[in-house]
Design a protein around this motif. Sequence first.
Motif, PDB file in Angstrom:
ATOM      1  N   TYR A  82      -2.770  -6.998  -6.376  1.00  0.00           N
ATOM      2  CA  TYR A  82      -2.232  -5.365  -6.463  1.00  0.00           C
ATOM      3  C   TYR A  82      -1.762  -4.776  -7.684  1.00  0.00           C
ATOM      4  O   TYR A  82      -1.317  -5.472  -8.336  1.00  0.00           O
ATOM      5  N   THR A  83      -2.942  -3.782  -7.872  1.00  0.00           N
ATOM      6  CA  THR A  83      -1.810  -2.889  -9.030  1.00  0.00           C
ATOM      7  C   THR A  83      -2.447  -1.594  -9.138  1.00  0.00           C
ATOM      8  O   THR A  83      -3.431  -1.067  -8.145  1.00  0.00           O
ATOM      9  N   SER A  84      -1.962  -0.521  -9.220  1.00  0.00           N
ATOM     10  CA  SER A  84      -1.555   1.032  -8.638  1.00  0.00           C
ATOM     11  C   SER A  84      -3.038   1.098  -9.182  1.00  0.00           C
ATOM     12  O   SER A  84      -3.865   2.110  -8.448  1.00  0.00           O
ATOM     13  N   ILE A  88      -6.033   2.816  -6.107  1.00  0.00           N
ATOM     14  CA  ILE A  88      -5.805   4.440  -6.536  1.00  0.00           C
ATOM     15  C   ILE A  88      -7.706   4.851  -6.766  1.00  0.00           C
ATOM     16  O   ILE A  88      -8.079   4.740  -6.244  1.00  0.00           O
ATOM     17  N   SER A 109       8.610  -0.612  -2.342  1.00  0.00           N
ATOM     18  CA  SER A 109       7.687  -0.887  -3.429  1.00  0.00           C
ATOM     19  C   SER A 109       6.143  -1.152  -4.659  1.00  0.00           C
ATOM     20  O   SER A 109       6.153  -0.613  -5.435  1.00  0.00           O
ATOM     21  N   GLN A 110       5.360  -1.779  -3.055  1.00  0.00           N
ATOM     22  CA  GLN A 110       4.042  -1.679  -3.160  1.00  0.00           C
ATOM     23  C   GLN A 110       2.948   0.172  -3.339  1.00  0.00           C
ATOM     24  O   GLN A 110       2.670   0.925  -4.237  1.00  0.00           O
ATOM     25  N   ARG A 112       5.743   2.831  -2.937  1.00  0.00           N
ATOM     26  CA  ARG A 112       6.017   3.580  -3.435  1.00  0.00           C
ATOM     27  C   ARG A 112       5.342   4.307  -5.276  1.00  0.00           C
ATOM     28  O   ARG A 112       5.234   4.986  -5.820  1.00  0.00           O
ATOM     29  N   ASP A 113       4.291   3.307  -5.491  1.00  0.00           N
ATOM     30  CA  ASP A 113       3.684   2.749  -6.783  1.00  0.00           C
ATOM     31  C   ASP A 113       2.251   3.714  -6.507  1.00  0.00           C
ATOM     32  O   ASP A 113       2.119   4.269  -7.855  1.00  0.00           O
ATOM     33  N   PRO A 116       1.456   8.124  -4.570  1.00  0.00           N
ATOM     34  CA  PRO A 116       1.812   9.265  -5.654  1.00  0.00           C
ATOM     35  C   PRO A 116       0.765  10.164  -5.985  1.00  0.00           C
ATOM     36  O   PRO A 116       0.282  10.743  -6.157  1.00  0.00           O
ATOM     37  N   GLY A 117       0.286   9.130  -6.396  1.00  0.00           N
ATOM     38  CA  GLY A 117      -0.527   8.532  -7.505  1.00  0.00           C
ATOM     39  C   GLY A 117      -2.201   8.575  -6.164  1.00  0.00           C
ATOM     40  O   GLY A 117      -3.090   9.757  -7.056  1.00  0.00           O
ATOM     41  N   VAL A 200      -9.461  -1.899 -18.435  1.00  0.00           N
ATOM     42  CA  VAL A 200      -7.891  -1.972 -17.673  1.00  0.00           C
ATOM     43  C   VAL A 200      -6.765  -1.828 -18.591  1.00  0.00           C
ATOM     44  O   VAL A 200      -6.914  -2.042 -19.425  1.00  0.00           O
ATOM     45  N   HIS A 201      -6.027  -0.731 -17.687  1.00  0.00           N
ATOM     46  CA  HIS A 201      -4.944  -0.857 -17.849  1.00  0.00           C
ATOM     47  C   HIS A 201      -3.628  -1.064 -17.652  1.00  0.00           C
ATOM     48  O   HIS A 201      -2.951  -1.431 -18.492  1.00  0.00           O
ATOM     49  N   ILE A 202      -3.666  -1.721 -16.935  1.00  0.00           N
ATOM     50  CA  ILE A 202      -2.601  -2.925 -15.981  1.00  0.00           C
ATOM     51  C   ILE A 202      -3.451  -4.008 -15.522  1.00  0.00           C
ATOM     52  O   ILE A 202      -4.251  -4.207 -14.926  1.00  0.00           O
ATOM     53  N   GLN A 203      -2.758  -5.112 -16.130  1.00  0.00           N
ATOM     54  CA  GLN A 203      -2.930  -6.570 -16.272  1.00  0.00           C
ATOM     55  C   GLN A 203      -1.799  -7.144 -15.431  1.00  0.00           C
ATOM     56  O   GLN A 203      -1.415  -7.619 -15.564  1.00  0.00           O
ATOM     57  N   HIS A 204      -2.453  -7.827 -14.384  1.00  0.00           N
ATOM     58  CA  HIS A 204      -1.158  -8.502 -13.535  1.00  0.00           C
ATOM     59  C   HIS A 204      -1.165  -9.670 -14.187  1.00  0.00           C
ATOM     60  O   HIS A 204      -1.805 -10.387 -14.040  1.00  0.00           O
TER      61      HIS A 204
END
Lengths: 340, 245
Positions: A82-84, A88, A109-110, A112-113, A116-117, A200-204
């Motif tokens: 998972y990443t937001s 999305i 935690s997942q 809520r992350d 909203p987006g 890619v902005h978020i790297q797990h």
Amino acid sequence: MKQILIIAEIFQGQMRQVTLELVAAARKIAAGLYEKENLSAIQMPRIHIIVPSGSPMPLALEISKQTGMDVIGVQIPGFKTYTSEIYISCLGQLIKKMNPSHILVAHTSQGRDFAPGLSLELNAAAIPGINQIRCDENGLIYSRPVFDNTKNMLVCPTPGSPVVLTLMPGAFKPNIQEERKPGQVEIQKIPFQTDSDNKVHIQHQQILKRPGENQALKTAKVIVAAGQGIGEKENLTLIFKFAESLSSSSVGVSRPLVDRGWIGYEHQVGITGAMVAPEIYIACGISGSSQHIAGMKDAKFVISINENPSAPIFLHSDLCIVEDVLEFIPAFLTLYSKSH
Amino acid sequence: MKLLVCIKQVGDDGDMNRFDAHALEEALLLKKQLGDLILEPVSVDVMTVGPPGAEAIIKRAFGMGADKGYHIVIENSGYVSSFVTASLLAGVAEKSSYDLILTGIMSEDMMSGQTGPMLAKILGLPWATGVMKTSLDLTGHAMEIEREMENGFRDCLVIRLPALLTIQAGINTPRYPTLSNMLAADKKQIITHTTADLFPGPFQEKESCVGMESPEKTRLARVLEGSLSNKAEQLFAFLRKKDFI
Ligand SMILES: Cc1cc2nc3c(=O)[nH]c(=O)nc-3n(C[C@H](O)[C@H](O)[C@H](O)COP(=O)(O)OP(=O)(O)OC[C@H]3O[C@@H](n4cnc5c(N)ncnc54)[C@H](O)[C@@H]3O)c2cc1C
Ligand SMILES: Nc1ncnc2c1ncn2[C@@H]1O[C@H](COP(=O)(O)O)[C@@H](O)[C@H]1O
């Protein structure tokens, strides 16, 4: 036909139990819509569980068997965790095609992350942390805790607007039927699309487990738990003495005491600490936030000591003692030492 | 490098939201670390949407060490959704191209936890919620962070800047305002905006608040009566009867 979508909560390749609570809530919403809008049986809202994964088939099949609901596996090429950003993009593409009226997500935690987006991506209303769903002549009403859990706010989406709902874990009882046939399973391949900048902005990286699982809290028959109402770190001594006067007991705390470094994480009770179910839980100077209650709601008997008669913890207690803990515990200990 | 912290006034005492104090502290700690790493100046701005009295928390933020304050004055005392708040914040923040925006994980009054991610989404930034640890990447273009999950798990990510993080309590201990900062604060200017500057016309809310209720009890809630020592005796007798003493 109205569509209701449930985003399954998946952690380390497994469905989490809160997903079954989302199913119960979705059924409630479907029944509410049916009643309110007087839909004929054929138009009963359709519910799907959405399962995002790199290769969703096995999990999707399992979930359809476990719940009896129709499942859409979202196959995301190259997906690991998972990443937001990924959720999305991929859920956004699917949901826009399906055009549902309600999208249900766990308030975890997942959830809520990304919720909203996701709501902005879909141009939908967003109602977070729902603890009750009701239906009256005006339609569906959602209740959510506000003002440090002292009130519930009742919220309605603007008519016609799709809505992303995040549901408080523990608030809805799973009601899976004993006899059920597995639902239909469908797989849709949806690639992750990066933004216009092609990055890619978020790297797990990895998932870590914080050390400090506390067996004592799990096995204790009595838990004496301290909150910010004890005032200072030194007063923990009093809490330990109180606990020592009772057999088979252990000390728990609310989160702020751990955050301040007064005591180790292994003592924390709540949604981000331990889930406990002792015979007796004695809350000392704890206000009763939903995050704390989630961790001790399965206790057999709850006693609370709090100087504020309207502290929310009293609503979740069998026995309420309106006193200053710093006076009450010494009085209790005096009786104890007299009898020993 | 420019940092922004979104702060909200909450409660009867008009304090700064507890989680926002942690967010501001984290920004100030990062400013210190960055100051040692890079040559370019580092600033920490704060921004709030609130009634005229909300200025008080900007002053407090100055006292803690914030550089510049923005106050979006809102007269409406009714329900304001996270979406509208985020849109107002975005309307001012977009002019300054911040490298990093921090918010609290949630506000103590509205308890939504939505304003941060929505602000990020409007500004087209990546975000991460419930952050318990930050460390700067040496390139200055990314941060390594840990998000808190349930049951003691942490989610470790690398997030590219500019980005928005929502900060969880426990990440740090917020400092108290210092006297010298407070004295200097009086000279610092607070830049104010009205909602009309940012959004002509009424807010387009997608949901509305239709009422407030007291929560229901989930257990018996029997209240012990009597004097202090009398109540202690009752509890003692109860626990003894149950064989715990
Ligand atoms: C994502 C997330 C996860 C969280 N996870 C957890 C979690 O796992 N566990 C958890 O506990 N919290 C958790 N929290 C924090 C939670 O929201 C509350 O902030 C916290 O539970 C409050 O702790 P408290 O009741 O000790 O303090 P407070 O809310 O400050 O309550 C103190 C209470 O003590 C009473 N009091 C004060 N003085 C006295 C006295 N002398 N005698 C008697 N009573 C007194 C007051 O009336 C008040 O009711 C989480 C928050 C978030 C956002
Ligand atoms: N009126 C506001 N002004 C500035 N920041 C806000 C405001 N409301 C919420 N925030 C920020 O968003 C976070 C989450 O708030 P909420 O979405 O209301 O739970 C808070 O901790 C603040 O950092």
